[in-house]
Design a protein around this motif. Structure first.
Motif, PDB file in Angstrom:
ATOM      1  N   THR A   5       0.813  -1.216   0.000  1.00 51.97           N
ATOM      2  CA  THR A   5       0.000   0.000   0.000  1.00 51.97           C
ATOM      3  C   THR A   5       0.849   1.270   0.000  1.00 51.97           C
ATOM      4  OG1 THR A   5      -0.117  -0.108   2.429  1.00 51.97           O
ATOM      5  CG2 THR A   5      -1.924  -1.112   1.183  1.00 51.97           C
ATOM      6  N   ASP A   6       2.171   1.141  -0.056  1.00 50.87           N
ATOM      7  CA  ASP A   6       2.997   2.336  -0.101  1.00 50.87           C
ATOM      8  C   ASP A   6       2.941   2.933  -1.497  1.00 50.87           C
ATOM      9  OD1 ASP A   6       5.815   1.635  -1.602  1.00 50.87           O
ATOM     10  OD2 ASP A   6       4.944  -0.127  -0.627  1.00 50.87           O
ATOM     11  N   PRO A   7       3.133   4.241  -1.635  1.00 51.98           N
ATOM     12  CA  PRO A   7       2.987   4.908  -2.936  1.00 51.98           C
ATOM     13  C   PRO A   7       3.859   4.313  -4.036  1.00 51.98           C
ATOM     14  CG  PRO A   7       3.086   6.519  -1.174  1.00 51.98           C
ATOM     15  CD  PRO A   7       3.392   5.189  -0.544  1.00 51.98           C
ATOM     16  N   PHE A   8       5.108   4.010  -3.711  1.00 49.96           N
ATOM     17  CA  PHE A   8       6.012   3.464  -4.735  1.00 49.96           C
ATOM     18  C   PHE A   8       5.542   2.091  -5.200  1.00 49.96           C
ATOM     19  CE2 PHE A   8      10.100   1.330  -5.936  1.00 49.96           C
ATOM     20  CZ  PHE A   8      10.300   2.063  -7.104  1.00 49.96           C
ATOM     21  N   GLY A   9       5.056   1.289  -4.258  1.00 55.26           N
ATOM     22  CA  GLY A   9       4.549  -0.029  -4.620  1.00 55.26           C
ATOM     23  C   GLY A   9       3.325   0.066  -5.511  1.00 55.26           C
ATOM     24  N   ILE A  10       2.417   0.986  -5.191  1.00 57.49           N
ATOM     25  CA  ILE A  10       1.225   1.185  -6.021  1.00 57.49           C
ATOM     26  C   ILE A  10       1.625   1.677  -7.406  1.00 57.49           C
ATOM     27  CG2 ILE A  10      -0.871   2.557  -6.273  1.00 57.49           C
ATOM     28  CD1 ILE A  10      -1.136   2.527  -3.236  1.00 57.49           C
ATOM     29  N   PHE A  11       2.604   2.575  -7.460  1.00 64.43           N
ATOM     30  CA  PHE A  11       3.083   3.090  -8.749  1.00 64.43           C
ATOM     31  C   PHE A  11       3.630   1.953  -9.617  1.00 64.43           C
ATOM     32  CE2 PHE A  11       6.741   4.561 -11.249  1.00 64.43           C
ATOM     33  CZ  PHE A  11       6.103   5.454 -12.105  1.00 64.43           C
ATOM     34  N   LYS A  12       4.417   1.073  -9.023  1.00 66.27           N
ATOM     35  CA  LYS A  12       4.961  -0.048  -9.779  1.00 66.27           C
ATOM     36  C   LYS A  12       3.857  -0.975 -10.279  1.00 66.27           C
ATOM     37  CE  LYS A  12       7.831  -1.495  -6.616  1.00 66.27           C
ATOM     38  NZ  LYS A  12       8.866  -2.358  -5.973  1.00 66.27           N
ATOM     39  N   SER A  13       2.860  -1.205  -9.445  1.00 65.92           N
ATOM     40  CA  SER A  13       1.762  -2.082  -9.839  1.00 65.92           C
ATOM     41  C   SER A  13       0.973  -1.496 -11.006  1.00 65.92           C
ATOM     42  CB  SER A  13       0.834  -2.330  -8.641  1.00 65.92           C
ATOM     43  OG  SER A  13       1.518  -2.982  -7.593  1.00 65.92           O
ATOM     44  N   VAL A  14       0.718  -0.178 -10.939  1.00 64.17           N
ATOM     45  CA  VAL A  14      -0.035   0.483 -12.014  1.00 64.17           C
ATOM     46  C   VAL A  14       0.745   0.425 -13.322  1.00 64.17           C
ATOM     47  CG1 VAL A  14      -0.941   2.702 -12.818  1.00 64.17           C
ATOM     48  CG2 VAL A  14      -1.331   1.980 -10.459  1.00 64.17           C
ATOM     49  N   ILE A  15       2.035   0.729 -13.261  1.00 64.22           N
ATOM     50  CA  ILE A  15       2.866   0.683 -14.465  1.00 64.22           C
ATOM     51  C   ILE A  15       2.891  -0.730 -15.046  1.00 64.22           C
ATOM     52  CG2 ILE A  15       5.225   0.896 -15.332  1.00 64.22           C
ATOM     53  CD1 ILE A  15       3.829   3.551 -14.909  1.00 64.22           C
ATOM     54  N   SER A  16       3.003  -1.735 -14.171  1.00 66.03           N
ATOM     55  CA  SER A  16       3.035  -3.120 -14.629  1.00 66.03           C
ATOM     56  C   SER A  16       1.742  -3.504 -15.341  1.00 66.03           C
ATOM     57  CB  SER A  16       3.269  -4.048 -13.437  1.00 66.03           C
ATOM     58  OG  SER A  16       3.234  -5.403 -13.837  1.00 66.03           O
ATOM     59  N   VAL A  17       0.595  -3.104 -14.767  1.00 67.93           N
ATOM     60  CA  VAL A  17      -0.695  -3.422 -15.382  1.00 67.93           C
ATOM     61  C   VAL A  17      -0.838  -2.720 -16.731  1.00 67.93           C
ATOM     62  CG1 VAL A  17      -3.190  -3.147 -15.150  1.00 67.93           C
ATOM     63  CG2 VAL A  17      -1.844  -3.899 -13.193  1.00 67.93           C
ATOM     64  N   LEU A  18      -0.417  -1.468 -16.801  1.00 65.84           N
ATOM     65  CA  LEU A  18      -0.513  -0.724 -18.058  1.00 65.84           C
ATOM     66  C   LEU A  18       0.366  -1.342 -19.142  1.00 65.84           C
ATOM     67  CD1 LEU A  18      -0.540   2.977 -16.746  1.00 65.84           C
ATOM     68  CD2 LEU A  18      -2.466   1.636 -17.624  1.00 65.84           C
ATOM     69  N   LEU A  19       1.591  -1.718 -18.771  1.00 64.63           N
ATOM     70  CA  LEU A  19       2.495  -2.348 -19.750  1.00 64.63           C
ATOM     71  C   LEU A  19       1.947  -3.691 -20.218  1.00 64.63           C
ATOM     72  CD1 LEU A  19       6.024  -1.600 -18.232  1.00 64.63           C
ATOM     73  CD2 LEU A  19       5.055  -0.651 -20.335  1.00 64.63           C
ATOM     74  N   LEU A  20       1.397  -4.469 -19.283  1.00 66.51           N
ATOM     75  CA  LEU A  20       0.829  -5.758 -19.652  1.00 66.51           C
ATOM     76  C   LEU A  20      -0.363  -5.581 -20.586  1.00 66.51           C
ATOM     77  CD1 LEU A  20       0.540  -8.824 -19.423  1.00 66.51           C
ATOM     78  CD2 LEU A  20      -0.772  -8.474 -17.313  1.00 66.51           C
ATOM     79  N   THR A  21      -1.254  -4.651 -20.254  1.00 62.54           N
ATOM     80  CA  THR A  21      -2.426  -4.397 -21.098  1.00 62.54           C
ATOM     81  C   THR A  21      -2.007  -3.957 -22.498  1.00 62.54           C
ATOM     82  OG1 THR A  21      -3.697  -3.734 -19.140  1.00 62.54           O
ATOM     83  CG2 THR A  21      -4.566  -3.093 -21.287  1.00 62.54           C
ATOM     84  N   PHE A  22      -1.050  -3.036 -22.564  1.00 63.60           N
ATOM     85  CA  PHE A  22      -0.566  -2.558 -23.854  1.00 63.60           C
ATOM     86  C   PHE A  22       0.072  -3.693 -24.648  1.00 63.60           C
ATOM     87  CE2 PHE A  22       2.863  -0.389 -26.354  1.00 63.60           C
ATOM     88  CZ  PHE A  22       2.017   0.264 -27.246  1.00 63.60           C
ATOM     89  N   SER A  23       0.812  -4.563 -23.976  1.00 62.27           N
ATOM     90  CA  SER A  23       1.466  -5.685 -24.652  1.00 62.27           C
ATOM     91  C   SER A  23       0.445  -6.662 -25.224  1.00 62.27           C
ATOM     92  CB  SER A  23       2.393  -6.411 -23.674  1.00 62.27           C
ATOM     93  OG  SER A  23       3.428  -5.561 -23.219  1.00 62.27           O
ATOM     94  N   ILE A  24      -0.598  -6.974 -24.441  1.00 65.44           N
ATOM     95  CA  ILE A  24      -1.630  -7.902 -24.918  1.00 65.44           C
ATOM     96  C   ILE A  24      -2.363  -7.316 -26.118  1.00 65.44           C
ATOM     97  CG2 ILE A  24      -3.799  -9.040 -24.326  1.00 65.44           C
ATOM     98  CD1 ILE A  24      -2.778  -9.339 -21.486  1.00 65.44           C
ATOM     99  N   VAL A  25      -2.688  -6.029 -26.047  1.00 62.52           N
ATOM    100  CA  VAL A  25      -3.370  -5.376 -27.169  1.00 62.52           C
ATOM    101  C   VAL A  25      -2.509  -5.430 -28.427  1.00 62.52           C
ATOM    102  CG1 VAL A  25      -4.219  -3.163 -28.032  1.00 62.52           C
ATOM    103  CG2 VAL A  25      -4.771  -3.876 -25.717  1.00 62.52           C
ATOM    104  N   LEU A  26      -1.218  -5.141 -28.287  1.00 57.68           N
ATOM    105  CA  LEU A  26      -0.309  -5.190 -29.437  1.00 57.68           C
ATOM    106  C   LEU A  26      -0.264  -6.590 -30.053  1.00 57.68           C
ATOM    107  CD1 LEU A  26       2.848  -3.109 -28.415  1.00 57.68           C
ATOM    108  CD2 LEU A  26       1.095  -2.505 -30.081  1.00 57.68           C
ATOM    109  N   ILE A  27      -0.130  -7.607 -29.218  1.00 62.03           N
ATOM    110  CA  ILE A  27      -0.006  -8.981 -29.718  1.00 62.03           C
ATOM    111  C   ILE A  27      -1.296  -9.431 -30.395  1.00 62.03           C
ATOM    112  CG2 ILE A  27       0.283 -11.386 -29.014  1.00 62.03           C
ATOM    113  CD1 ILE A  27       2.129 -10.345 -26.777  1.00 62.03           C
TER     114      ILE A  27
END
Length: 351
Positions: A5-27
């Motif tokens: 629940t720390d800000p940096f951890g949430i930031f990493k999780s959001v970035i990871s989800v966005l990158l994964l979503t973008f990758s799936i859409v591209l593929i």
């Protein structure tokens, strides 16, 4: 692993989800416009089926290993009635040397899945999509980042983390039982028995006998075993000859910018790295359920286990995440090096 629940951890999780979503859409878009091998040569529907089917099966291949290896030191009678299908699986893997046989067959399934995903979802040479900038295509598609994130996050990491914490529940189903049977059949077929020759050679060089939980093989069993070893060795030598011939003739999917000699050197280095990481994973799962005093006497074993299991137990899942990213990155590079690319319909000569 608890959600941070720390800000940096949430930031990493959001970035990871966005990158994964973008990758799936591209593929998925790449398959739709027929810019992958299977979608171009056959049909996008088959490419979608092969891609998602392989990824979904990979979830059980990876999670099943975490469960079955981790449950090895646990008394099976404790869950015999509550988790009947899990008990049925561990009854097989805990008998004799069956766990080693399962792990060998399972590893073939992992490599098969990676090559299937690579054929069905990896971009063709000079693929284009939505007029995306060259650097985006280079990083996410040509460089393989989208494939790595898709395979790791959907097919491997979440299943390994969940299975390492919920070993019984994860494999307590017919999907896990079927995957176990397939892995055992692959090992029984003898395709991978050349690995036993390597094992015997390493043991001989180390001066340590190979410990077995089974009785010595009879004469018919020895004939059957060594026959499969010779068959596997012949197949392996043939595959190496074909692959390296295709590589030096520029008939693989390897990037043109990498010379064949450099590709071969990197190939062997990455195979060694993958072997080390796979062995570490199995070892860590095996000691996860042991008491601290049972985890070894050497300094390095103690230091490694202290680091791995300290705190709230988050380091084991953390190791699996970093390890899996390294392994998949290596495997997709290996797939590039070893995938033969010859179009006979266009008049190209075979190898």
């Amino acid at each position: 692993m608890a959600f941070t629940t720390d800000p940096f951890g949430i930031f990493k999780s959001v970035i990871s989800v966005l990158l994964l979503t973008f990758s799936i859409v591209l593929i998925m878009a790449l398959i739709a416009v027929r810019e992958t091998k299977i979608s171009e040569e056959v049909h996008p529907v088959l490419a979608y089926f092969m891609c998602w089917g392989a990824i979904l099966w990979l979830t059980m291949v990876e999670g099943g290993q975490a469960s079955l290896v981790g449950l090895t030191p646990v008394n099976a009678k404790l869950y015999k009635d509550s988790h009947k299908l899990a008990y049925k699986q561990t009854k097989i893997t805990n008998k004799g040397d069956n766990l080693d046989r399962y792990l060998m067959g399972r590893q073939f399934m992992v490599v098969l899945v990676v090559f299937t995903v690579n054929m069905s979802a990896a971009p063709n040479a000079d693929a284009e999509l939505w007029d995306l900038p060259g650097w985006v295509m280079g990083i996410f598609l040509e460089g393989g980042l989208a494939m790595i994130l898709f395979t790791c996050n959907v097919g491997q990491l979440n299943t390994q983390v969940n299975a390492s914490l919920c070993m019984l529940d994860y494999c307590n189903n017919y999907f896990g039982l079927f995957t176990l049977y397939v892995a055992m059949f692959i090992e029984f077929s003898g395709l991978l028995h050349a690995s036993y020759l390597v094992q015997l050679l390493v043991a001989k060089l180390a001066g340590k006998p190979i410990e077995s939980k089974e009785e010595p093989r009879t004469l018919p069993e020895n004939i059957f075993f060594w026959g499969r070893c010779l068959m596997s060795l012949a197949i392996l030598c043939f595959c190496i000859a074909v692959t390296f011939t295709a590589l030096f003739q520029s008939k693989t999917t390897m990037w043109d910018s990498i010379p064949p000699g450099v590709a071969v050197a990197i190939f062997f280095i990455l195979v060694c790295v993958v072997g080390m990481l796979e062995g570490m994973q199995i070892a860590f799962f095996a000691v996860a359920k042991l008491r601290p005093e049972e985890r070894g006497d050497t300094n390095f074993a103690k230091l490694t286990c202290n680091l791995l299991f300290k705190g709230e137990g988050n380091n084991l899942p953390g190791f699996m995440i970093g390890r899996q990213l390294c392994v998949v990155s290596c495997m997709f590079f290996v797939a590039r090096v070893t995938s033969v690319d010859v179009d006979l319909d266009k008049g190209e000569e075979s190898i």
